[in-house]
Structure formats: C-alpha cells, structure tokens
Scaffold this motif. Structure first.
Motif, PDB file in Angstrom:
ATOM      1  N   LYS A 250      -1.191   8.725   4.571  1.00  0.00           N
ATOM      2  CA  LYS A 250      -0.511   7.907   5.571  1.00  0.00           C
ATOM      3  C   LYS A 250      -1.458   7.514   6.701  1.00  0.00           C
ATOM      4  N   ALA A 251      -2.307   8.454   7.118  1.00  0.00           N
ATOM      5  CA  ALA A 251      -3.274   8.152   8.175  1.00  0.00           C
ATOM      6  C   ALA A 251      -4.293   7.119   7.698  1.00  0.00           C
TER       7      ALA A 251
ATOM      8  N   ASP B 165       7.332   8.187   2.857  1.00  0.00           N
ATOM      9  CA  ASP B 165       7.243   8.054   4.313  1.00  0.00           C
ATOM     10  C   ASP B 165       6.042   7.186   4.660  1.00  0.00           C
TER      11      ASP B 165
ATOM     12  N   ASP C  49      -2.274  14.999  -0.371  1.00  0.00           N
ATOM     13  CA  ASP C  49      -1.984  15.213   1.051  1.00  0.00           C
ATOM     14  C   ASP C  49      -1.398  13.921   1.592  1.00  0.00           C
ATOM     15  N   TRP C  50      -0.060  13.861   1.644  1.00  0.00           N
ATOM     16  CA  TRP C  50       0.581  12.609   2.065  1.00  0.00           C
ATOM     17  C   TRP C  50       0.264  12.260   3.509  1.00  0.00           C
ATOM     18  N   SER C  51       0.119  13.231   4.369  1.00  0.00           N
ATOM     19  CA  SER C  51      -0.202  12.936   5.764  1.00  0.00           C
ATOM     20  C   SER C  51      -1.578  12.283   5.862  1.00  0.00           C
ATOM     21  N   ARG C  52      -2.526  12.726   5.034  1.00  0.00           N
ATOM     22  CA  ARG C  52      -3.844  12.090   5.005  1.00  0.00           C
ATOM     23  C   ARG C  52      -3.743  10.677   4.457  1.00  0.00           C
TER      24      ARG C  52
END
Length: 273
Positions: free
Chosen positions: A23-24, A52, A18-21
């Motif tokens: 990143k966060a 990203d 989970d790239w968004s996780r």
C-alpha cells in the motif's frame, strides 16, 4: 476521450507478503503518475473486493474484481514456466478489467504497483498522438530507499512498466468473456511479447527518446525478487572478475538528485528520501 490511461494491476491481497508495504509503495506510484506535466490522463487501479487501498487523488479510480488468489504467485511453488504462465493470466485478467473501464482512452500504459514513471510521458504522447506507441528501452533501476539510480538500456525486457500503446492496437473485446486466455496472457499479461506481435502486424512500436521509468528493486514485497542493483551489477563474483564491465556499470550510476525526484517521484510527503 482521455489521451492516456495508466492501468495498475494489484495482486490479490492473499498473495501479498506485506500489504502495508504494498500500500505504501502503491501510494508512491500513484504520486509519480499524478506528477504528469500534461493533465490529459487518468489512472485506474484494479484490485480485489475487500483490498485496502490508499486514498486516491482526483484522476484515479478503482476497479474491483473477484478473481481468486494466484496459487503459483511465488516462484518455487511450481516450474518456472508454470509460475510465469499463472502470473501472466492473473495480471492479464486484471489489466483487461481496467481497460474495459476506459474504452474512451487513446493510449494505455500498464504500470506495476511499485514503479515510477517520468512526468514527461503524457506530454510526449500528446505531441505524437498518431504514433503506434513506445517501448521504454532506457530507464533506471533504484534500490528501495537508496541514493543512486542505475541507467539500464534494455529496460523493456527487464521491467513491466515499459510500454505505452495506442488502445486500438490491443483489439480489445467488447466484453471480458469474449477474450481468450491465450490472448490475455500474450497481449496483457506479458510485457515481452506484445512488441514483436505488433511488429508482425505492421504496427511497430518506437523507442521512447528519454528515460521513461524507474524499476524499484530490493524491497520485501517485490514479486520479481530482483536483487539489489549493487549486488546485481557490482558486488558479485561475475562482475568483480570482469573489470571493464564493472567500470562500464559504474559509469551508469547516477546520484538520485532533485531533478530525478521531481521527474519520477512526484510531489508527496511519502516520496523516497
């Protein structure tokens, strides 16, 4: 010369669940490092081209690499030794790329992309500039989003965010191509080997005299797949049948207070609650 450079190796984006996780979590790790009480430091994030990344504060920069995804990134796709070997190679190459972009640094600290560090680290290094470096033997474990910290006193064997080492002791090559894969895996890809290697060379590390880092567990993107601290140290059959050990563990629990937030989690709206 920069006193301390924090190196954060980030896995290939194809290896992230989970790239968004990720990143966060990385944003929170960057905020933690940025909260140092002494400003003589810089941070380097090593990530693949196209990954990203979050907006980075002034003292941080990104080094972009083109390493392929790690085919054995997940435990279970091969033997445990093959898994660890592939992990050490992938992490070590990324760390070396970061270090070679900071050859003016006196000390390096490798930080996992979801952990937290004490705001006192750079000041302690500044007070002891001629030291070989330190192992963080005393740290905390924190359930992602939880309200408690668990004091762990063998932290450097548990968590990769546990070493601060004088740069010359790594004996870095001048160019990436000059580094052997075995050296990369032992010196840069493994946090459990280097202390004994340096001790054998006559350059032992000392123990950091305070709790220096927080190991985040029980989140979906965790590479180590470490269980929650409650399940690991309290709510399992092994612990429930050993009441003395259970009570010892209970005494190591601390409520996550404002002092911990200031020291470890930085000053950002994305702080853990």
């Amino acid at each position: 010369m920069t006193l301390v450079t924090f190196i954060i190796p980030v896995r290939h984006q194809d290896n992230a669940r989970d790239w968004s996780r990720l990143k966060a979590n990385l944003t929170q790790t960057v905020a933690s490092i940025s909260n140092q009480t002494n400003g003589d430091w810089r941070g380097i994030i090593v990530a693949n081209e196209g990954a990203d990344l979050p907006d980075l504060p002034e003292k941080f920069s990104a080094v972009r690499v083109t390493f392929p995804p790690n085919d054995l990134h997940e435990l279970g796709k091969g033997s445990k030794e093959d898994f660890l070997d592939a992990f050490r190679a992938d992490k070590g190459r990324r760390v070396l790329s970061g270090m070679l972009n900071a050859t003016d640094s006196r000390f390096f600290m490798i930080v996992d992309d979801d952990d937290f560090v004490s705001s006192r680290i750079v000041q302690h290094v500044s007070d002891n500039r001629d030291a070989n470096g330190w192992t963080i033997d005393h740290g905390y474990i924190w359930d992602d989003g939880g309200s408690f910290l668990f004091g762990h006193d063998d932290f450097s064997h548990l968590c990769g965010t546990s070493l601060i080492i004088r740069a010359d002791l790594y004996q870095l090559p001048e160019r990436f191509e000059e580094a052997s894969l075995d050296w990369i895996k032992s010196m840069l890809g493994s946090h459990v080997r280097i202390a004994s290697i340096l001790a054998q060379r006559g350059a032992p590390l000392t123990k950091l005299p305070f709790r220096g880092a927080v190991y985040r567990v029980a989140h979906g993107g965790s590479h180590s797949q470490a269980p929650s601290l409650l399940r690991q140290y309290f709510l399992n059959r092994g612990m429930l049948t050993k009441p003395r050990r259970w009570l010892r563990n209970l005494r190591k629990l601390r409520v996550l207070g404002e002092g911990h937030r200031r020291e470890f989690f930085g000053k950002t709206r994305s702080n853990p609650a």
